[in-house]
Design an enzyme around this catalytic site. Structure first.
Site, short mmCIF file in Angstrom:
data_model
loop_
_atom_site.label_atom_id
_atom_site.label_comp_id
_atom_site.label_asym_id
_atom_site.label_seq_id
_atom_site.Cartn_x
_atom_site.Cartn_y
_atom_site.Cartn_z
CE LYS A 124 -4.98 0.93 12.54
NZ LYS A 124 -4.09 1.77 11.58
NE ARG B 203 -0.21 0.22 -2.06
CZ ARG B 203 -0.97 -0.17 -0.69
NH1 ARG B 203 -1.49 -1.21 -0.60
NH2 ARG B 203 -0.86 0.89 0.31
CB SER C 223 -3.26 -5.45 4.97
OG SER C 223 -1.68 -5.58 4.72
P1 ADP Z 1 0.68 1.05 6.95
O1 ADP Z 1 -0.41 0.94 7.60
O2 ADP Z 1 1.85 1.63 7.85
O3 ADP Z 1 0.58 1.70 5.43
P2 ADP Z 1 0.78 -1.50 5.53
O4 ADP Z 1 0.95 -2.57 6.04
O5 ADP Z 1 -0.40 -1.30 4.83
O6 ADP Z 1 1.33 -0.42 6.64
O7 ADP Z 1 2.09 -1.26 4.44
C1 ADP Z 1 3.26 -1.14 4.78
C2 ADP Z 1 3.95 -0.50 3.52
O8 ADP Z 1 3.95 -1.38 2.16
C3 ADP Z 1 3.53 0.76 3.05
O9 ADP Z 1 4.70 1.64 2.33
C4 ADP Z 1 2.56 0.44 1.98
O10 ADP Z 1 2.51 1.34 0.90
C5 ADP Z 1 3.61 -0.64 1.23
N1 ADP Z 1 2.64 -1.65 0.65
C6 ADP Z 1 1.66 -2.27 0.90
N2 ADP Z 1 1.09 -2.96 -0.17
C7 ADP Z 1 1.97 -3.00 -1.42
C8 ADP Z 1 2.00 -3.33 -2.59
N3 ADP Z 1 1.10 -4.27 -3.05
N4 ADP Z 1 3.01 -2.92 -3.25
C9 ADP Z 1 4.06 -2.09 -2.87
N5 ADP Z 1 4.06 -1.74 -1.48
C10 ADP Z 1 2.85 -2.02 -0.77
#
Ligand code: ADP
Length: 159
Positions: free
Chosen positions: A41, A94, A132
């Site tokens: 990926k 979230r 992200s």
């Molecule tokens: P993944 O691809 O493993 O989901 P991410 O980088 O998207 O990884 O997210 C990592 C963690 O951070 C996940 O548990 C996600 O739910 C949490 N997360 C992402 N954005 C937020 C946010 N705005 N507030 C709280 N938790 C978040």
């Protein structure tokens, strides 16, 4: 010493992630931010730059004496936890969609590594909309992402 792992893609690390780390530091002595890397990926940022963005984002917390490490791993998160001898896993929540997906992952992880406890940290009101993906989309259209990431970081420097 109580250590928790906060795993994710962090592509890139946002103020939402920083919020989860800050909350977790109230519960444990050390947080390991683990950047999962899947070679199949292709990410928006390279794993090296994702780590640099995280290091810049957490610098103020480190300066305050908090213990945070940033690691990169491939493969299963539970294998990383085992290898590091960590039995607390942090995920942020979230939405109800996050809850449904994360509960299933937590249950599977528990089967595979019974010592592991998953702790969910609710998103703060300020960052509950933030992902992200939102940051990447805004960047792709030359929008201003400064409100979504730690201050003093210019994401264009990491592309
Ligand atoms: P993944 O691809 O493993 O989901 P991410 O980088 O998207 O990884 O997210 C990592 C963690 O951070 C996940 O548990 C996600 O739910 C949490 N997360 C992402 N954005 C937020 C946010 N705005 N507030 C709280 N938790 C978040």
């Amino acid at each position: 010493m109580r250590t928790a792992v906060f795993p994710g893609s962090f592509d890139p690390f946002t103020l939402g992630h920083l919020d989860v780390v800050t909350s977790t530091l109230k519960l444990v002595d050390e947080v390991v931010i683990a950047v999962g890397y899947n070679s199949a990926k292709k990410g928006f940022f390279t794993p090296e730059n994702r780590i640099r963005i995280i290091e810049a984002s957490i610098a103020p917390l480190l300066a305050q004496g908090y213990r945070i490490r940033v690691c990169q791993y491939t493969g299963l998160t539970i294998d990383f936890c085992r290898q590091e001898n960590i039995s607390i896993l942090i995920r942020g929540l979230r939405t109800t969609a996050d809850f449904e997906q994360e509960t299933i992952i937590a249950q599977a992880n528990k089967r595979l590594y019974p010592e592991l406890e998953t702790i969910f940290i609710p998103a703060s009101q300020q960052t509950c909309f933030l992902s992200s993906t939102v940051v990447r989309d805004v960047m792709l259209h030359q929008g201003d992402v400064s409100l979504f990431i730690a201050p003093n970081i210019n994401l264009d420097d990491y592309r």
